[in-house]
Write an enzyme that holds these catalytic residues in place. Structure first.
Site, mmCIF file in Angstrom:
data_model
loop_
_atom_site.group_PDB
_atom_site.id
_atom_site.type_symbol
_atom_site.label_atom_id
_atom_site.label_comp_id
_atom_site.label_asym_id
_atom_site.label_seq_id
_atom_site.Cartn_x
_atom_site.Cartn_y
_atom_site.Cartn_z
ATOM 1 N N ASN A 1 0.866 -1.175 0.000
ATOM 2 C CA ASN A 1 0.000 0.000 0.000
ATOM 3 C C ASN A 1 0.903 1.225 0.000
ATOM 4 O O ASN A 1 1.544 1.541 1.003
ATOM 5 C CB ASN A 1 -0.895 -0.006 1.240
ATOM 6 C CG ASN A 1 -1.766 1.240 1.294
ATOM 7 O OD1 ASN A 1 -1.730 2.083 0.385
ATOM 8 N ND2 ASN A 1 -2.542 1.367 2.341
ATOM 9 N N TYR B 1 -6.231 16.420 -7.582
ATOM 10 C CA TYR B 1 -5.573 15.420 -8.432
ATOM 11 C C TYR B 1 -4.524 16.087 -9.318
ATOM 12 O O TYR B 1 -3.369 15.665 -9.388
ATOM 13 C CB TYR B 1 -6.645 14.702 -9.270
ATOM 14 C CG TYR B 1 -6.105 13.744 -10.307
ATOM 15 C CD1 TYR B 1 -5.430 12.585 -9.921
ATOM 16 C CD2 TYR B 1 -6.273 13.990 -11.675
ATOM 17 C CE1 TYR B 1 -4.933 11.701 -10.873
ATOM 18 C CE2 TYR B 1 -5.791 13.112 -12.623
ATOM 19 C CZ TYR B 1 -5.121 11.973 -12.223
ATOM 20 O OH TYR B 1 -4.633 11.107 -13.169
ATOM 21 N N ASN C 1 3.771 4.654 -11.477
ATOM 22 C CA ASN C 1 2.485 4.727 -12.175
ATOM 23 C C ASN C 1 1.277 4.742 -11.236
ATOM 24 O O ASN C 1 0.255 5.352 -11.561
ATOM 25 C CB ASN C 1 2.369 3.529 -13.134
ATOM 26 C CG ASN C 1 0.943 3.304 -13.596
ATOM 27 O OD1 ASN C 1 0.431 4.002 -14.470
ATOM 28 N ND2 ASN C 1 0.257 2.336 -12.974
HETATM 29 N N1 NAP Z 1 -6.807 6.378 -17.191
HETATM 30 C C1 NAP Z 1 -6.654 7.668 -17.442
HETATM 31 O O1 NAP Z 1 -7.486 8.292 -18.134
HETATM 32 C C2 NAP Z 1 -5.463 8.410 -16.906
HETATM 33 C C3 NAP Z 1 -5.197 9.683 -17.420
HETATM 34 C C4 NAP Z 1 -4.090 10.381 -16.954
HETATM 35 C C5 NAP Z 1 -3.266 9.814 -16.002
HETATM 36 N N2 NAP Z 1 -3.548 8.573 -15.497
HETATM 37 C C6 NAP Z 1 -2.651 8.037 -14.487
HETATM 38 O O2 NAP Z 1 -2.245 6.739 -14.844
HETATM 39 C C7 NAP Z 1 -1.956 5.982 -13.670
HETATM 40 C C8 NAP Z 1 -2.671 4.641 -13.753
HETATM 41 O O3 NAP Z 1 -4.072 4.897 -13.778
HETATM 42 P P1 NAP Z 1 -5.134 3.866 -14.368
HETATM 43 O O4 NAP Z 1 -6.047 4.651 -15.221
HETATM 44 O O5 NAP Z 1 -4.468 2.656 -14.904
HETATM 45 O O6 NAP Z 1 -5.938 3.559 -13.022
HETATM 46 P P2 NAP Z 1 -6.410 2.206 -12.303
HETATM 47 O O7 NAP Z 1 -7.012 1.277 -13.284
HETATM 48 O O8 NAP Z 1 -7.259 2.679 -11.170
HETATM 49 O O9 NAP Z 1 -5.076 1.635 -11.719
HETATM 50 C C9 NAP Z 1 -4.465 2.282 -10.629
HETATM 51 C C10 NAP Z 1 -3.372 1.406 -10.086
HETATM 52 O O10 NAP Z 1 -2.778 2.094 -8.978
HETATM 53 C C11 NAP Z 1 -2.730 1.205 -7.879
HETATM 54 N N3 NAP Z 1 -2.877 1.933 -6.613
HETATM 55 C C12 NAP Z 1 -3.780 2.890 -6.304
HETATM 56 N N4 NAP Z 1 -3.631 3.271 -5.025
HETATM 57 C C13 NAP Z 1 -2.606 2.530 -4.520
HETATM 58 C C14 NAP Z 1 -1.991 2.446 -3.255
HETATM 59 N N5 NAP Z 1 -2.378 3.198 -2.200
HETATM 60 N N6 NAP Z 1 -0.972 1.580 -3.083
HETATM 61 C C15 NAP Z 1 -0.562 0.796 -4.114
HETATM 62 N N7 NAP Z 1 -1.107 0.824 -5.336
HETATM 63 C C16 NAP Z 1 -2.126 1.686 -5.533
HETATM 64 C C17 NAP Z 1 -3.883 0.223 -8.084
HETATM 65 O O11 NAP Z 1 -3.555 -1.014 -7.481
HETATM 66 P P3 NAP Z 1 -4.411 -1.714 -6.297
HETATM 67 O O12 NAP Z 1 -5.840 -1.359 -6.501
HETATM 68 O O13 NAP Z 1 -4.087 -3.166 -6.451
HETATM 69 O O14 NAP Z 1 -3.826 -1.136 -5.066
HETATM 70 C C18 NAP Z 1 -3.893 0.074 -9.598
HETATM 71 O O15 NAP Z 1 -3.003 -0.948 -9.996
HETATM 72 C C19 NAP Z 1 -2.400 6.846 -12.487
HETATM 73 O O16 NAP Z 1 -1.277 7.466 -11.901
HETATM 74 C C20 NAP Z 1 -3.285 7.893 -13.118
HETATM 75 O O17 NAP Z 1 -3.287 9.093 -12.398
HETATM 76 C C21 NAP Z 1 -4.620 7.866 -15.935
#
Ligand code: NAP
Length: 247
Positions: A62, A154, A89
């Site tokens: 975490n 954010y 990430n």
């Molecule tokens: N999707 C978009 O449109 C978008 C756009 C711009 C930037 N981003 C960025 O891309 C990155 C990945 O996002 P995503 O869209 O793939 O989101 P996602 O599907 O929600 O994945 C987020 C990941 O972060 C992990 N995570 C969250 N909180 C955590 C914690 N406290 N400790 C450890 N792991 C944690 C989650 O793992 P667990 O749940 O297993 O802990 C999950 O693997 C993020 O930084 C996000 O800000 C995404």
């Protein structure tokens, strides 16, 4: 294979963009540590990679916990002996009004999106510097560069990570470490669908690309930044955003 013999730690690799990055790195010959809180999803990602003939290990952590961050760094180094590539990430995608953000939410978003990359990098950059080689890739967002009404907290945490990218390029570049960032636009992931719902498609319809991005499109950019081909790139913020920051 562009990452043959390399070891990588990808945070947030149990879902979405991080999972795609881990899979592309494995495809290119890297050994990858998958980390996140959710053990079942983590093990499933590792299993899929192994079935495809790749090498991956899951370490639960975490990243909102300082103790978990330190333990993750130690376990990662024990698992592979060294970490060549760190991808910061993991992130909490929060969409909401400033006046409705309670302190617990504020602390969780700051801890996950800003504090965790800071201390994980602090733990892993020195062993890269010793070898005078390493790659650190931060995943930020277009919300770090524009004032969106629902992304104050954010966007601010990711703006901080954007600045860290440049400061670390300056700090670690002379030690042979490339530090760069990718700023994704809207990408279809479980996290984005949960936080944005239908707004994901609405936002995407206004992009030059006129569509939502795929996690693999972010992953291929991460592969480039992790590869030797990107050896002269330091402190760059690469928008993979369907053109959003251009308009
Ligand atoms: N999707 C978009 O449109 C978008 C756009 C711009 C930037 N981003 C960025 O891309 C990155 C990945 O996002 P995503 O869209 O793939 O989101 P996602 O599907 O929600 O994945 C987020 C990941 O972060 C992990 N995570 C969250 N909180 C955590 C914690 N406290 N400790 C450890 N792991 C944690 C989650 O793992 P667990 O749940 O297993 O802990 C999950 O693997 C993020 O930084 C996000 O800000 C995404």
């Amino acid at each position: 294979m562009r990452l043959q013999g390399k070891t990588a730690l990808v945070t947030g690799a149990t879902s979405g963009i991080g999972q795609a990055i881990a899979q592309v790195f494995v495809r290119e010959g890297a050994q990858v540590i998958i980390t996140g809180r959710n053990k079942e999803r983590g093990q499933a990602v590792v299993e899929a990679i192994r079935l495809a003939g790749g090498s991956a290990v899951f370490i639960a952590a975490n990243l909102a916990s300082q103790r978990d961050i330190e333990s993750l760094a130690v376990q990662a180094l024990n698992a592979f002996g060294r970490i060549d590539i760190l991808v910061n990430n993991a992130g909490l995608l929060l969409s909401g009004a400033t006046g409705q953000t309670d302190e617990a939410t504020f602390d969780a978003v700051v801890a996950t999106n800003f504090k965790a990359p800071f201390y994980l990098t602090a733990a892993l950059a020195p062993q890269m510097a010793e070898r005078r080689a390493g790659k650190i890739i931060n995943i930020t967002t277009i919300s770090a560069h524009r004032g969106f009404p629902t992304a104050s907290l954010y966007g601010a945490t990711k703006a901080a990570l954007t600045l860290l990218t440049k400061a670390w390029a300056s700090e670690f570049g002379p030690n042979g470490i490339n530090v760069n960032a990718i700023a994704p636009g809207p990408v279809r992931t479980p996290g984005a669908e949960e936080s944005m719902g239908e707004r994901l498609d609405q936002v995407a319809s206004m992009l030059p690309a006129r569509r939502v991005g795929f996690p693999s499109e972010i992953a291929e950019a991460a592969l480039y930044l992790a590869s030797e081909e990107a050896s002269f790139i330091h402190g760059a913020i690469l928008p993979i955003d369907g053109g959003r920051l251009a308009i």
